[in-house]
Design a protein around this motif. Sequence first.
Motif, PDB file in Angstrom:
ATOM      1  N   ALA A 159       0.846  -1.199   0.000  1.00 19.41           N
ATOM      2  CA  ALA A 159       0.000   0.000   0.000  1.00 19.41           C
ATOM      3  C   ALA A 159       0.874   1.239   0.000  1.00 19.41           C
ATOM      4  O   ALA A 159       1.746   1.385   0.868  1.00 19.41           O
ATOM      5  CB  ALA A 159      -0.922   0.002   1.221  1.00 19.41           C
ATOM      6  N   TYR A 160       0.643   2.111  -0.970  1.00 21.27           N
ATOM      7  CA  TYR A 160       1.308   3.415  -1.010  1.00 21.27           C
ATOM      8  C   TYR A 160       0.370   4.432  -0.360  1.00 21.27           C
ATOM      9  O   TYR A 160      -0.827   4.474  -0.678  1.00 21.27           O
ATOM     10  CB  TYR A 160       1.621   3.829  -2.445  1.00 21.27           C
ATOM     11  CG  TYR A 160       2.648   2.954  -3.121  1.00 21.27           C
ATOM     12  CD1 TYR A 160       4.002   3.127  -2.859  1.00 21.27           C
ATOM     13  CD2 TYR A 160       2.261   1.961  -4.012  1.00 21.27           C
ATOM     14  CE1 TYR A 160       4.951   2.325  -3.474  1.00 21.27           C
ATOM     15  CE2 TYR A 160       3.205   1.152  -4.637  1.00 21.27           C
ATOM     16  CZ  TYR A 160       4.541   1.339  -4.357  1.00 21.27           C
ATOM     17  OH  TYR A 160       5.483   0.537  -4.965  1.00 21.27           O
ATOM     18  N   ILE A 161       0.907   5.265   0.523  1.00 13.23           N
ATOM     19  CA  ILE A 161       0.093   6.185   1.319  1.00 13.23           C
ATOM     20  C   ILE A 161       0.455   7.619   0.961  1.00 13.23           C
ATOM     21  O   ILE A 161       1.633   7.982   0.950  1.00 13.23           O
ATOM     22  CB  ILE A 161       0.319   5.933   2.825  1.00 13.23           C
ATOM     23  CG1 ILE A 161      -0.025   4.473   3.156  1.00 13.23           C
ATOM     24  CG2 ILE A 161      -0.499   6.896   3.673  1.00 13.23           C
ATOM     25  CD1 ILE A 161       0.457   4.039   4.515  1.00 13.23           C
ATOM     26  N   LYS A 162      -0.542   8.412   0.708  1.00  7.75           N
ATOM     27  CA  LYS A 162      -0.314   9.812   0.348  1.00  7.75           C
ATOM     28  C   LYS A 162       0.136  10.593   1.579  1.00  7.75           C
ATOM     29  O   LYS A 162      -0.520  10.549   2.623  1.00  7.75           O
ATOM     30  CB  LYS A 162      -1.595  10.435  -0.216  1.00  7.75           C
ATOM     31  CG  LYS A 162      -1.384  11.833  -0.806  1.00  7.75           C
ATOM     32  CD  LYS A 162      -2.643  12.365  -1.440  1.00  7.75           C
ATOM     33  CE  LYS A 162      -2.390  13.671  -2.179  1.00  7.75           C
ATOM     34  NZ  LYS A 162      -1.476  13.503  -3.319  1.00  7.75           N
ATOM     35  N   PRO A 163       1.251  11.313   1.509  1.00  5.98           N
ATOM     36  CA  PRO A 163       1.720  12.094   2.666  1.00  5.98           C
ATOM     37  C   PRO A 163       0.762  13.240   2.977  1.00  5.98           C
ATOM     38  O   PRO A 163       0.345  13.979   2.077  1.00  5.98           O
ATOM     39  CB  PRO A 163       3.096  12.597   2.223  1.00  5.98           C
ATOM     40  CG  PRO A 163       3.058  12.561   0.738  1.00  5.98           C
ATOM     41  CD  PRO A 163       2.166  11.424   0.363  1.00  5.98           C
ATOM     42  N   ARG A 164       0.437  13.390   4.264  1.00  2.21           N
ATOM     43  CA  ARG A 164      -0.514  14.429   4.674  1.00  2.21           C
ATOM     44  C   ARG A 164      -0.033  15.238   5.876  1.00  2.21           C
ATOM     45  O   ARG A 164      -0.735  16.137   6.310  1.00  2.21           O
ATOM     46  CB  ARG A 164      -1.870  13.788   5.004  1.00  2.21           C
ATOM     47  CG  ARG A 164      -2.648  13.324   3.788  1.00  2.21           C
ATOM     48  CD  ARG A 164      -3.905  12.576   4.173  1.00  2.21           C
ATOM     49  NE  ARG A 164      -4.790  12.388   3.038  1.00  2.21           N
ATOM     50  CZ  ARG A 164      -4.662  11.448   2.113  1.00  2.21           C
ATOM     51  NH1 ARG A 164      -3.664  10.593   2.205  1.00  2.21           N
ATOM     52  NH2 ARG A 164      -5.513  11.347   1.106  1.00  2.21           N
ATOM     53  N   ILE A 165       1.127  14.907   6.415  1.00  2.00           N
ATOM     54  CA  ILE A 165       1.577  15.560   7.649  1.00  2.00           C
ATOM     55  C   ILE A 165       2.676  16.570   7.368  1.00  2.00           C
ATOM     56  O   ILE A 165       2.559  17.740   7.730  1.00  2.00           O
ATOM     57  CB  ILE A 165       2.054  14.511   8.667  1.00  2.00           C
ATOM     58  CG1 ILE A 165       0.913  13.552   9.010  1.00  2.00           C
ATOM     59  CG2 ILE A 165       2.581  15.197   9.928  1.00  2.00           C
ATOM     60  CD1 ILE A 165       1.318  12.419   9.923  1.00  2.00           C
ATOM     61  N   HIS A 166       3.757  16.130   6.720  1.00  2.00           N
ATOM     62  CA  HIS A 166       4.903  17.008   6.471  1.00  2.00           C
ATOM     63  C   HIS A 166       4.863  17.548   5.044  1.00  2.00           C
ATOM     64  O   HIS A 166       4.485  16.832   4.108  1.00  2.00           O
ATOM     65  CB  HIS A 166       6.212  16.251   6.701  1.00  2.00           C
ATOM     66  CG  HIS A 166       6.296  15.598   8.046  1.00  2.00           C
ATOM     67  ND1 HIS A 166       6.199  16.299   9.223  1.00  2.00           N
ATOM     68  CD2 HIS A 166       6.461  14.289   8.395  1.00  2.00           C
ATOM     69  CE1 HIS A 166       6.300  15.469  10.239  1.00  2.00           C
ATOM     70  NE2 HIS A 166       6.455  14.244   9.763  1.00  2.00           N
ATOM     71  N   LYS A 167       5.285  18.785   4.891  1.00  4.34           N
ATOM     72  CA  LYS A 167       5.289  19.427   3.576  1.00  4.34           C
ATOM     73  C   LYS A 167       6.587  19.191   2.819  1.00  4.34           C
ATOM     74  O   LYS A 167       6.643  19.390   1.608  1.00  4.34           O
ATOM     75  CB  LYS A 167       5.049  20.935   3.731  1.00  4.34           C
ATOM     76  CG  LYS A 167       3.677  21.278   4.284  1.00  4.34           C
ATOM     77  CD  LYS A 167       3.481  22.781   4.382  1.00  4.34           C
ATOM     78  CE  LYS A 167       2.099  23.131   4.919  1.00  4.34           C
ATOM     79  NZ  LYS A 167       1.883  24.598   5.024  1.00  4.34           N
TER      80      LYS A 167
END
Length: 311
Positions: free
Chosen positions: A41-49
């Motif tokens: 599973a590839y997860i979209k980053p949502r925390i760090h820019k």
Amino acid sequence: MIVLDLEWNRSYDNKALEEILQIGAVKIDRLGGPVVSQFNAYIKPRIHKRFDPGARKLPDLQESLDSELTFAEAWEAFNDWRGDESCFAFWGRDDFDTLRRNCEYWKLACEEPPEVYNLQLAFAHAYGAGSAQMALWRVVDFLGIPDVFDYHNALYDALYAALITAWLRREDVEYKPERKKRPKPRRLKDVPFCDEPFPKNRGVKIGPYPSEERLLDARAARLQKCPLCGGGMWVKAWYGKKQPYFSLLRCKKHGKFICRLSVIPGKGDEVFARAAIPPLTPELRRQCEAASASARMCRGQGRARKKKRFS
């Protein structure tokens, strides 16, 4: 047994979390057994820019950027895939700790399985390397396993780790090294307390850190400055079972000081701290002496520093 691997992005901002970008796992029915199932599973980053240098080099980073999958969705899908399997194996221990912290951040359940094995430690034990932390690619090369897949892809790294189990015995994966006792901190009894007056200070704010343990070992908490000359003074041990913590510091010019560290809760599990060196009073001295019954050595003490070589 499920062999699990993760790829993540280390934090560059005030959110102290290694954000998971990919979960890869394979299922084997025994050590050295064939792979019977796989999960990716590839997860979209949502925390760090921003991405740290390691994350920027991930061969499949674009897959995570293009994904719409959240960590919660990936974690739910992983649990559906693993079913009742309760035996987990990782190449190293960092992956499980990172997985647990991500679950805590998103407020998801993540109980430690009954059986969690460190295949990196198991291999080092099997081949007489003690507790050496060997890179996965080095072990693959040493064993002559064809490296037909890219490294730093969670699924492929999990597959490599699963293949390595063919060279391990049950006693290897169950091996646990004896924990060394931390040396007791030396008290600075031979150094007198500073008797020169200095102004009160509110202290320096430190953090955030993902846990109180990480905060107490952090360089920012351990390195303090003499309130008179500004010279550096290192905290070698914290006294006390709970905050505020105390420590004895020594300045070569001005003698001994007491440092007080107050822990401040942040968002979620994050913690901050404020470290101050107050003027010595009988009450402060009494509090420090009472806290000294419980001492916690800071990690990193006693390690030899590498000498720089000049050509």
